[in-house]
Design an enzyme around this catalytic site. Sequence first.
Site, PDB file in Angstrom:
ATOM      1  N   HIS A  97      40.640  41.667  39.987  1.00 36.34           N
ATOM      2  CA  HIS A  97      41.586  41.933  41.206  1.00 36.34           C
ATOM      3  C   HIS A  97      41.911  40.874  41.930  1.00 36.34           C
ATOM      4  O   HIS A  97      41.220  39.971  42.163  1.00 36.34           O
ATOM      5  CB  HIS A  97      40.698  42.920  41.794  1.00 36.34           C
ATOM      6  CG  HIS A  97      41.673  43.761  42.865  1.00 36.34           C
ATOM      7  ND1 HIS A  97      42.033  43.157  44.155  1.00 36.34           N
ATOM      8  CD2 HIS A  97      42.156  45.064  43.053  1.00 36.34           C
ATOM      9  CE1 HIS A  97      42.937  43.885  44.911  1.00 36.34           C
ATOM     10  NE2 HIS A  97      43.133  45.182  44.313  1.00 36.34           N
ATOM     11  N   GLU A  99      41.925  40.361  44.949  1.00 37.11           N
ATOM     12  CA  GLU A  99      41.066  39.885  46.048  1.00 37.11           C
ATOM     13  C   GLU A  99      39.806  39.224  45.405  1.00 37.11           C
ATOM     14  O   GLU A  99      39.445  38.349  45.954  1.00 37.11           O
ATOM     15  CB  GLU A  99      40.748  41.440  46.749  1.00 37.11           C
ATOM     16  CG  GLU A  99      41.701  41.886  47.589  1.00 37.11           C
ATOM     17  CD  GLU A  99      41.848  43.340  47.742  1.00 37.11           C
ATOM     18  OE1 GLU A  99      40.781  43.964  47.769  1.00 37.11           O
ATOM     19  OE2 GLU A  99      43.127  43.994  48.163  1.00 37.11           O
ATOM     20  N   GLY A 237      44.692  51.685  49.318  1.00 38.71           N
ATOM     21  CA  GLY A 237      44.624  52.614  50.800  1.00 38.71           C
ATOM     22  C   GLY A 237      44.759  53.993  50.522  1.00 38.71           C
ATOM     23  O   GLY A 237      44.153  54.805  51.087  1.00 38.71           O
TER      24      GLY A 237
HETATM   25  P1  PGA Z   1      47.140  49.092  47.845  1.00 32.51           P
HETATM   26  O1  PGA Z   1      45.950  48.382  47.020  1.00 32.51           O
HETATM   27  O2  PGA Z   1      47.254  50.433  47.165  1.00 32.51           O
HETATM   28  O3  PGA Z   1      46.109  49.515  49.223  1.00 32.51           O
HETATM   29  O4  PGA Z   1      48.138  48.431  48.197  1.00 32.51           O
HETATM   30  C1  PGA Z   1      46.363  48.384  45.686  1.00 32.51           C
HETATM   31  C2  PGA Z   1      44.968  47.534  44.979  1.00 32.51           C
HETATM   32  O5  PGA Z   1      44.758  46.626  45.438  1.00 32.51           O
HETATM   33  O6  PGA Z   1      44.437  47.864  43.847  1.00 32.51           O
END
Ligand code: PGA
Length: 252
Positions: A97, A99, A237
């Site tokens: 991911h 992040e 989200g």
């Molecule tokens: P988001 O995140 O729907 O909050 O944009 C998607 C993700 O990081 O998988």
Amino acid sequence: MSARTPVIAGNWKMHKTTTEAHRYVNELVELIRGVEGVEVVLCPPYTSLPEVTALAAGSGMRVAAQNMHFEESGAFTGEISAAMLVDIGVSDVILGHSERRQYFAESDDDLARKVPAALAAGIRPILCVGESDEEREAGQTEEKLERQVTRDLEAVSGEQAAGIIVAYEPIWAIGTGKTATPAIAGDACGFIRETLAGMFGRETAEAVRILYGGSVKPNNIGELMAEEHIDGALVGGACLDPGDFSQIVRFG
Ligand code: PGA
């Protein structure tokens, strides 16, 4: 409509205590009762995995971890292995991911080891790839996607590849409310499929589910799912509320 079964995965990220997870799963099971033809994957934090696997058992939903280490065991403080996940009934794992790549320095070298480690343990990887705002502006989107897909899946056999899920998640669309247009998302997913065809052959590439992720909501899932190469969504989200997530599972 392709023969690929759609997948809707909810990435909880660092949200919900186990008490909250309990309430959420019970509500969701009721809200999506009777929905067929779509695979639902719940991706809670590690602490809620045992609770969620137990509550989801018999519902048809799959449960994913959000990360894992590539070693089977060892002196890696704070890490979790594939065997530990299998032992508590986890079936899938999100790998790479953005992040994790951005805040935890996860590299393509790490992923080239994590993906085969998951497969060897019988866990299905959901590999995330995607370009930043700057890379898109500089016309480097395809180069980035090709590099990530090629390197992260380099140790995967043709036989294993069909069972992998790839999520196209443009970094500029994650958590920003800026969803990629269906055409942009569809083109990128199509490009990922071409890359997979080059690596594993056409038949295998046609079998791989490719998801879109980045500000997916009940009101945009329908148009995204209409794209030929988009086989589902990885939702951040909007998955945190069972009502919203159940609407996404029904494609809006
Ligand atoms: P988001 O995140 O729907 O909050 O944009 C998607 C993700 O990081 O998988």
